[in-house]
Motif scaffolding. Structure first.
Motif, PDB file in Angstrom:
ATOM      1  N   TRP A 126       7.233   3.933 -10.001  1.00 39.32           N
ATOM      2  CA  TRP A 126       6.487   3.974  -8.745  1.00 39.32           C
ATOM      3  C   TRP A 126       4.991   3.862  -8.960  1.00 39.32           C
ATOM      4  O   TRP A 126       4.505   3.874 -10.097  1.00 39.32           O
ATOM      5  N   THR A 127       4.265   3.778  -7.860  1.00 38.23           N
ATOM      6  CA  THR A 127       2.837   4.072  -7.831  1.00 38.23           C
ATOM      7  C   THR A 127       2.682   5.401  -7.111  1.00 38.23           C
ATOM      8  O   THR A 127       3.597   5.859  -6.436  1.00 38.23           O
ATOM      9  N   ASP A 128       1.517   6.033  -7.227  1.00 32.95           N
ATOM     10  CA  ASP A 128       1.319   7.323  -6.562  1.00 32.95           C
ATOM     11  C   ASP A 128       1.333   7.193  -5.042  1.00 32.95           C
ATOM     12  O   ASP A 128       1.689   8.132  -4.336  1.00 32.95           O
ATOM     13  N   TYR A 129       0.921   6.036  -4.547  1.00 36.02           N
ATOM     14  CA  TYR A 129       0.790   5.806  -3.108  1.00 36.02           C
ATOM     15  C   TYR A 129       1.808   4.739  -2.716  1.00 36.02           C
ATOM     16  O   TYR A 129       1.831   3.656  -3.296  1.00 36.02           O
ATOM     17  N   LEU A 130       2.656   5.039  -1.734  1.00 32.80           N
ATOM     18  CA  LEU A 130       3.781   4.159  -1.412  1.00 32.80           C
ATOM     19  C   LEU A 130       3.513   3.189  -0.273  1.00 32.80           C
ATOM     20  O   LEU A 130       4.356   2.334   0.003  1.00 32.80           O
ATOM     21  N   TYR A 131       2.374   3.292   0.383  1.00 29.14           N
ATOM     22  CA  TYR A 131       2.071   2.370   1.478  1.00 29.14           C
ATOM     23  C   TYR A 131       1.332   1.151   0.933  1.00 29.14           C
ATOM     24  O   TYR A 131       0.250   0.779   1.387  1.00 29.14           O
ATOM     25  N   LEU A 132       1.935   0.561  -0.064  1.00 30.08           N
ATOM     26  CA  LEU A 132       1.474  -0.657  -0.719  1.00 30.08           C
ATOM     27  C   LEU A 132       2.623  -1.646  -0.700  1.00 30.08           C
ATOM     28  O   LEU A 132       3.797  -1.260  -0.670  1.00 30.08           O
ATOM     29  N   SER A 133       2.308  -2.928  -0.761  1.00 30.25           N
ATOM     30  CA  SER A 133       3.363  -3.937  -0.710  1.00 30.25           C
ATOM     31  C   SER A 133       3.966  -4.159  -2.093  1.00 30.25           C
ATOM     32  O   SER A 133       3.314  -3.974  -3.128  1.00 30.25           O
ATOM     33  N   VAL A 134       5.224  -4.575  -2.104  1.00 29.66           N
ATOM     34  CA  VAL A 134       5.925  -4.879  -3.345  1.00 29.66           C
ATOM     35  C   VAL A 134       5.194  -5.972  -4.118  1.00 29.66           C
ATOM     36  O   VAL A 134       4.918  -5.839  -5.316  1.00 29.66           O
ATOM     37  N   GLY A 135       4.869  -7.067  -3.438  1.00 30.11           N
ATOM     38  CA  GLY A 135       4.166  -8.159  -4.105  1.00 30.11           C
ATOM     39  C   GLY A 135       2.805  -7.751  -4.619  1.00 30.11           C
ATOM     40  O   GLY A 135       2.354  -8.233  -5.664  1.00 30.11           O
ATOM     41  N   GLY A 136       2.138  -6.849  -3.893  1.00 25.18           N
ATOM     42  CA  GLY A 136       0.811  -6.398  -4.299  1.00 25.18           C
ATOM     43  C   GLY A 136       0.828  -5.623  -5.593  1.00 25.18           C
ATOM     44  O   GLY A 136       0.050  -5.900  -6.522  1.00 25.18           O
ATOM     45  N   THR A 137       1.721  -4.638  -5.713  1.00 22.45           N
ATOM     46  CA  THR A 137       1.732  -3.834  -6.943  1.00 22.45           C
ATOM     47  C   THR A 137       2.325  -4.609  -8.116  1.00 22.45           C
ATOM     48  O   THR A 137       1.894  -4.437  -9.257  1.00 22.45           O
ATOM     49  N   LEU A 138       3.294  -5.490  -7.846  1.00 21.75           N
ATOM     50  CA  LEU A 138       3.850  -6.292  -8.940  1.00 21.75           C
ATOM     51  C   LEU A 138       2.844  -7.313  -9.449  1.00 21.75           C
ATOM     52  O   LEU A 138       2.963  -7.807 -10.577  1.00 21.75           O
ATOM     53  N   SER A 139       1.860  -7.648  -8.645  1.00 24.31           N
ATOM     54  CA  SER A 139       0.800  -8.555  -9.096  1.00 24.31           C
ATOM     55  C   SER A 139      -0.237  -7.829  -9.948  1.00 24.31           C
ATOM     56  O   SER A 139      -1.092  -8.458 -10.569  1.00 24.31           O
TER      57      SER A 139
END
Length: 421
Positions: free
Chosen positions: A160-173
């Motif tokens: 995970w990331t600490d903050y979940l209101y992020l997009s899948v494509g955003g964090t995978l990038s």
């Protein structure tokens, strides 16, 4: 009229007609909406960092992946060219989701976005030969919605990331790092397959075994190799509850030594290691009472001034132990056995117990509190660094105890990482 000229005419027309929103099905061959409404353009010109502002000419609200393909094909085939950027939740820090005088694709608002659970078949020829459950999601889907959807099947992503209101494509990038990364690797290490729209407007499916160069380029590629429109994420059985512990240190070497010890246990059985290991630095003694502390019972009050009487920096180590009904009777013993091996300040133990989803979504509670005070939508000049073990002591003395001193109350997080993950 060819596609290139058609798109440029449409954008010019929209710009010259204030407030008009175009339904461009006939003009662009897309099902979605190309907008120049002031509210859309203003939103797409900002990000969480708040340090830059670049207005696009238009914002595309795609109805499907085909709309993303059409737009990228038009941009690639244009004689003049124009910039395109994919925007999830706009949580970039330095304007990466903006597109000055170009088109921003609003990825997080796809109508009828989907989430599908499946199970991999065992195959001796595949990198996914071990099998396992997965979830297929739209690239603009928020992780909080992936979590909620997966939990309906008793499953959850591993990292995970600490903050979940992020997009899948955003964090995978980027990478997608949190306290589970020492055990499972960052989020990019837990992806089976991607659908990517390349800069040429080609929709390509890629994985470890298929178009692997694109697969590894896109994961952690900062959006420079294509737009992630579908991700196949590894799942595991979801725990029910979490024991969450925080302890304090006044000595940095002791703090990092304990962090390194805990992440060295990643290969041990689940009962002999923590599931999450993180930490943060306290350069303002008020921080311990404001940063994530509302979850903890006041039965373990700690007077920070008595611990750091000389005005020194403090370090907080955070750990969790996941459990469910079958392991509830042993979680206390397992936690105590691990804590006995650590050298924290004895009077500084904070402990709480909460549902798994509440722990993963813990930062959202702090977000709501900051929003109510008008402190969430302020500039965030944040910095993310990977610091090697050989330089971390010098970083502590030069930055935590030097440059920062007692001059900031913002979060300073320290994630211990295993390089082989």
């Amino acid at each position: 009229m060819d596609t290139e000229l058609l798109l440029m005419v449409v954008i010019c027309l929209l710009i010259s007609t204030d407030g008009l929103t175009l339904e461009p099905t006939e003009l662009l061959g897309v099902e979605g909406r190309l907008s120049v409404e002031a509210t859309d353009v203003e939103m797409a010109s900002l990000d969480f960092g708040g340090l830059s502002r670049d207005k696009p000419l238009a914002v595309l609200h795609p109805a499907s992946v085909n709309d993303v393909v059409e737009l990228m094909s038009s941009a690639y085939g244009s004689a003049r060219g124009f910039t395109v950027s994919a925007r999830g939740h706009g949580h970039s820090i330095n304007g990466q989701a903006q597109a000055a005088n170009g088109v921003v694709i609003e990825m997080s608002r796809l109508k009828g976005s989907w989430l599908r659970i499946g199970e991999l078949a065992h195959s001796s020829s595949s990198s996914s030969s071990k099998g396992g459950f997965y979830v297929d999601v739209w690239g603009g889907e928020l992780w909080i919605d992936v979590l909620r959807g997966s939990l309906e099947y008793g499953l959850a992503p591993r990292s995970w990331t600490d903050y979940l209101y992020l997009s899948v494509g955003g964090t995978l990038s980027n990478a997608g790092i949190s306290g589970q990364a020492f055990n499972h690797g960052p989020q990019i290490s837990n992806v089976y397959e991607l659908d990517v729209v390349t800069g040429k407007g080609e929709l390509v499916t890629c994985s470890e075994d298929k178009n692997s160069e694109l697969f590894h380029g896109v994961l952690g590629g900062l959006g420079q190799f294509g737009i992630i429109t579908r991700a196949r994420i590894a799942l595991e059985p979801a725990p029910q509850r979490v024991r969450w512990i925080r302890v304090l240190y006044s000595n940095f070497s002791t703090f990092t030594r304990d962090q390194e010890y805990l992440i060295s246990l990643h290969g041990e059985p689940a009962s002999q290691k923590f599931d999450y290991v993180e930490g943060f630095v306290i350069v303002d003694e008020g921080l311990i009472n404001n940063w994530r502390s509302s979850f903890f019972s006041p039965r373990n009050p700690v007077k920070i001034s008595s611990i750091a009487a000389n005005g020194g920096v403090l370090y907080c180590l955070e750990m969790t132990k996941n459990y469910d009904n079958t392991t509830a009777t042993t979680v206390d013993q397992e936690v105590e056995a691990l804590l006995k091996k650590l050298d924290f300040i004895p009077a500084s133990v904070f402990m709480t117990d909460l549902p798994y989803i509440d722990f993963l979504d813990r930062v959202h509670k702090a977000e709501l509190k900051l929003k109510s005070k008008g402190l969430w939508d302020v500039p965030h000049p944040w910095l993310n660094l990977f610091v090697p073990k050989s330089a971390i002591e010098e970083f502590d003395s030069g930055v935590f105890k030097g440059i920062l001193g007692n001059k900031t109350s913002g979060p300073i997080l320290i994630y211990p990482m295993n390089k082989d993950k």
